[in-house]
Every structure is written in C-alpha cells, then in structure tokens.
Design an enzyme around this catalytic site. Structure first.
Site, short mmCIF file in Angstrom:
data_model
loop_
_atom_site.label_atom_id
_atom_site.label_comp_id
_atom_site.label_asym_id
_atom_site.label_seq_id
_atom_site.Cartn_x
_atom_site.Cartn_y
_atom_site.Cartn_z
N ASP A 112 -9.06 -4.19 4.77
CA ASP A 112 -9.06 -3.44 6.04
C ASP A 112 -10.49 -3.32 6.53
O ASP A 112 -11.41 -3.11 5.74
CB ASP A 112 -8.44 -2.05 5.87
CG ASP A 112 -8.01 -1.47 7.21
OD1 ASP A 112 -6.79 -1.30 7.44
OD2 ASP A 112 -8.90 -1.20 8.06
N ASP A 162 -1.00 -6.82 8.51
CA ASP A 162 -0.51 -5.46 8.78
C ASP A 162 -1.57 -4.78 9.64
O ASP A 162 -2.33 -3.94 9.18
CB ASP A 162 -0.31 -4.74 7.44
CG ASP A 162 0.24 -3.33 7.62
OD1 ASP A 162 0.46 -2.91 8.77
OD2 ASP A 162 0.44 -2.66 6.60
N PRO A 169 -10.56 -4.36 17.28
CA PRO A 169 -10.87 -5.20 16.12
C PRO A 169 -9.71 -6.11 15.70
O PRO A 169 -9.91 -7.10 15.01
CB PRO A 169 -11.19 -4.19 15.01
CG PRO A 169 -10.63 -2.88 15.46
CD PRO A 169 -10.63 -2.92 16.97
N1 SAM Z 1 1.76 -0.02 10.90
C1 SAM Z 1 0.72 0.01 11.84
C2 SAM Z 1 1.12 -0.37 13.23
O1 SAM Z 1 1.73 -1.44 13.43
O2 SAM Z 1 0.84 0.38 14.16
C3 SAM Z 1 -0.49 -0.66 11.32
C4 SAM Z 1 -1.05 0.17 10.23
S1 SAM Z 1 -2.58 -0.21 9.54
C5 SAM Z 1 -3.22 1.42 9.55
C6 SAM Z 1 -3.51 -1.17 10.69
C7 SAM Z 1 -4.92 -1.42 10.18
O3 SAM Z 1 -5.45 -2.64 10.72
C8 SAM Z 1 -5.93 -0.34 10.55
O4 SAM Z 1 -6.25 0.41 9.42
C9 SAM Z 1 -7.15 -1.13 11.09
O5 SAM Z 1 -8.38 -0.63 10.63
C10 SAM Z 1 -6.86 -2.52 10.57
N2 SAM Z 1 -7.54 -3.62 11.26
C11 SAM Z 1 -7.64 -3.83 12.59
N3 SAM Z 1 -8.36 -4.94 12.83
C12 SAM Z 1 -8.71 -5.47 11.63
C13 SAM Z 1 -9.44 -6.61 11.21
N4 SAM Z 1 -10.00 -7.46 12.10
N5 SAM Z 1 -9.59 -6.83 9.88
C14 SAM Z 1 -9.05 -6.00 8.96
N6 SAM Z 1 -8.36 -4.89 9.30
C15 SAM Z 1 -8.18 -4.64 10.61
#
Ligand code: SAM
EC number: 2.5.1.16
Length: 288
Positions: A112, A162, A169
């Site tokens: 993440d 996910d 991002p």
């Molecule tokens: N279930 C959720 C939804 O569909 O709304 C998603 C949950 S999870 C918390 C999503 C995660 O993706 C976040 O914690 C965010 O920091 C992460 N994220 C976003 N862009 C990213 C990237 N480029 N690389 C890694 N993680 C990323």
C-alpha cells in the site's frame, strides 16, 4: 462530495449519479491527513467502525467481508496452485487476512502506498489485521506501480489490485502500462484481479476499459464478477479477473466446495453464480 456529521449522519454524495449513501454516526474518532490522502474514522450506530478516504467510504465493520472474500477467494480458487500472491493497495489488511487462509500460499505481499491506512486499520479494525503477524505476510509501503515494475518475470501467481477509485494515487493502477507489468510479473497460469467499481454505474466505462486494457496487455481472457456492497455507490460492486494464459471463468470448484476455512459470504455456489452476467452488462462488454 461529503457532508460528514450533518445532523449526526455521514453522507457520501455521488453527484454524477444523483444519489447518496448515509450512515448514522455516533462519533468522529480520528482524522489523519497523509502525504497521499485524508483518512477519517467514524463510529456508526449500526455498521460498527467506518473508514473513509478522501470522502469515499472504504470499509465498515459490518459488511467488509463480502468485498474482502470476493477479492481474495475468486482469484485464489481460479489459480491451479496459488503460492505467491501480491495485493496492491489493500492497506486495511482485510484481503490479506483472506488470502492467508489458503494453505497453498507461501508468501503474500501487501503493498500500500499509504502506511497511515494500515496504522488506522490496526487501531480500529484489529479483526482485519489478525493475520498480519503470519510469517508468510510481507507488509510493505510503496507505490504498487513501481513495486510491480521491479518484479522478476513469472515470479507471482496472483495479483490482487485492491485500490481506491481511479483518481489520485490509484489512477495509474487502472492503466494498460500497469497491466502489462502485471502480466510480465505473473507466471503463465497467473491471474490478476482488480476491484472494478459499480456494475450499474461503470459497466460501459471503467469496467469495459479494464477488459480492453487487459486484452491489450496480453491477458488471454477476462471476466467481471458482480457482488453486493452496501456502502459503495449503487450498493453493487464488482471485481474483474484476467487470466494470463488460462480461462478466467474456470475455478477449482471442488476445492472451493471443500475449503478448509470459514467464510461469511464466499462459497463454491457464490463463485459459480457470480460468473453469470446480467444482459445489460453483456451488452456493455459486447459479450452477446
Ligand atoms: N475496498 C476499498 C474500495 O474499493 O473503496 C479499497 C480499500 S483499500 C483501503 C485501498 C488502498 O489503495 C488505500 O489504502 C490506498 O492507500 C491504496 N492505494 C491507492 N493508490 C495506490 C498505489 N498507487 N499503490 C499502492 N496502494 C495504493
């Protein structure tokens, strides 16, 4: 757009769709603004804890099991022998917990971009983080796009994207360049699954584009699996699975039927049923 705490309710407004979702909140527990996003935690009257990122609902205690189980068990039972798994995003650790229920898994990386999401999950959703100390779990904080680019060819069996919505991002996680890097990192029998937004709102836009881009990236087949998701726009969500060399609609049905672990939503019948697509989705994805 959000109206947090107006009259004791958290409301996420989906302006483009002229709709909204509300939960009655009893407390605004914490707000953290990281380098990447703003994370809010609420206590709600009937859904337990609620995590919100940049005004969008992410996870609630009451119903997250549907999303996490579909994101984990659909791809893992679609692979003949999943050993090496990467979760891109997923900082709440719920998908990781489900992945680690599979005895075949030898290593599960969770990458993440935002450490604060995991720190908040540890504090407010300890049940989702109960497998974080499993020796097979590698919890990393980095941009998933760069991390996948640096993987050795053929070194992963399953990639689970996910992520948050395709803005900020996460935008680059919905792009053909990233899918090409995923295909390269996967073994020939490998599968990649992505949270693919609402069947009702996004079939002829985001979901259709994922299928086209996965095919351009070299996937042999792809398929979208709809499932209910009360707290997300339209109350209906999906994941889209692409197979590098196999058939995205084939899964280990007997292993799923005799799985050695408990779930709350996923089972072999749910997996088979989720393969069925409504007529409007077939038309949007030009499958009829
Ligand atoms: N279930 C959720 C939804 O569909 O709304 C998603 C949950 S999870 C918390 C999503 C995660 O993706 C976040 O914690 C965010 O920091 C992460 N994220 C976003 N862009 C990213 C990237 N480029 N690389 C890694 N993680 C990323």
């Amino acid at each position: 757009m959000t109206h947090p705490l107006a009259d004791g309710w958290f409301t996420e407004i989906f302006d483009q769709q002229g709709s909204a979702f509300s939960l009655k909140v009893t407390a605004h527990l914490e707000q953290v603004t990281s380098e990447f996003q703003t994370i809010d935690m609420y206590d709600t009257e009937t859904f337990g804890k609620l995590m919100v990122i940049d005004g969008c609902t992410m996870v609630s205690s009451r119903e997250n099991f549907v999303y996490h189980e579909m994101m984990a068990h659909v791809p893992l039972f679609s692979h003949p022998n999943p050993k090496r798994v990467a979760i891109i995003g997923g900082g709440d650790c719920g998908t990781l917990r489900e992945v680690l229920k599979h005895p075949s898994v030898e290593v599960a990386y969770q990458i993440d971009i935002d450490e604060q999401v995991t720190r908040m999950a540890e504090k407010y959703f300890p049940e989702l983080c109960e497998s974080n100390a499993d020796p097979r779990a590698q919890i990393l904080f980095a941009d998933g796009i760069d991390w996948i680019k640096q993987r050795e060819a053929g070194s992963l069996d399953v990639i689970i994207i996910d992520s948050t919505d395709p803005v900020g991002p996460a935008e680059g996680l919905f792009a053909v360049d990233f899918y090409q890097d995923c295909m390269r990192a996967l073994d020939q029998q490998g599968v990649v699954v992505q949270q693919s937004e609402s069947p009702l709102y996004h079939s002829d836009s985001i979901i259709k584009k994922i299928h086209t881009d996965m095919a351009s990236a070299g996937a042999s087949t792809s398929h979208t699996f709809p499932f209910p998701q009360v707290i997300y726009p339209s109350g209906w969500w999906s994941c889209t699975l692409a197979s590098k060399g196999g058939d995205a609609t084939v899964f280990r049905i007997e292993d799923a039927a005799s799985k050695s672990f408990r779930t709350q939503y996923y089972n072999a019948e749910i997996h088979a049923a989720a393969l069925a697509l409504p007529e409007f989705m077939k038309r949007a994805l030009q499958l009829d």
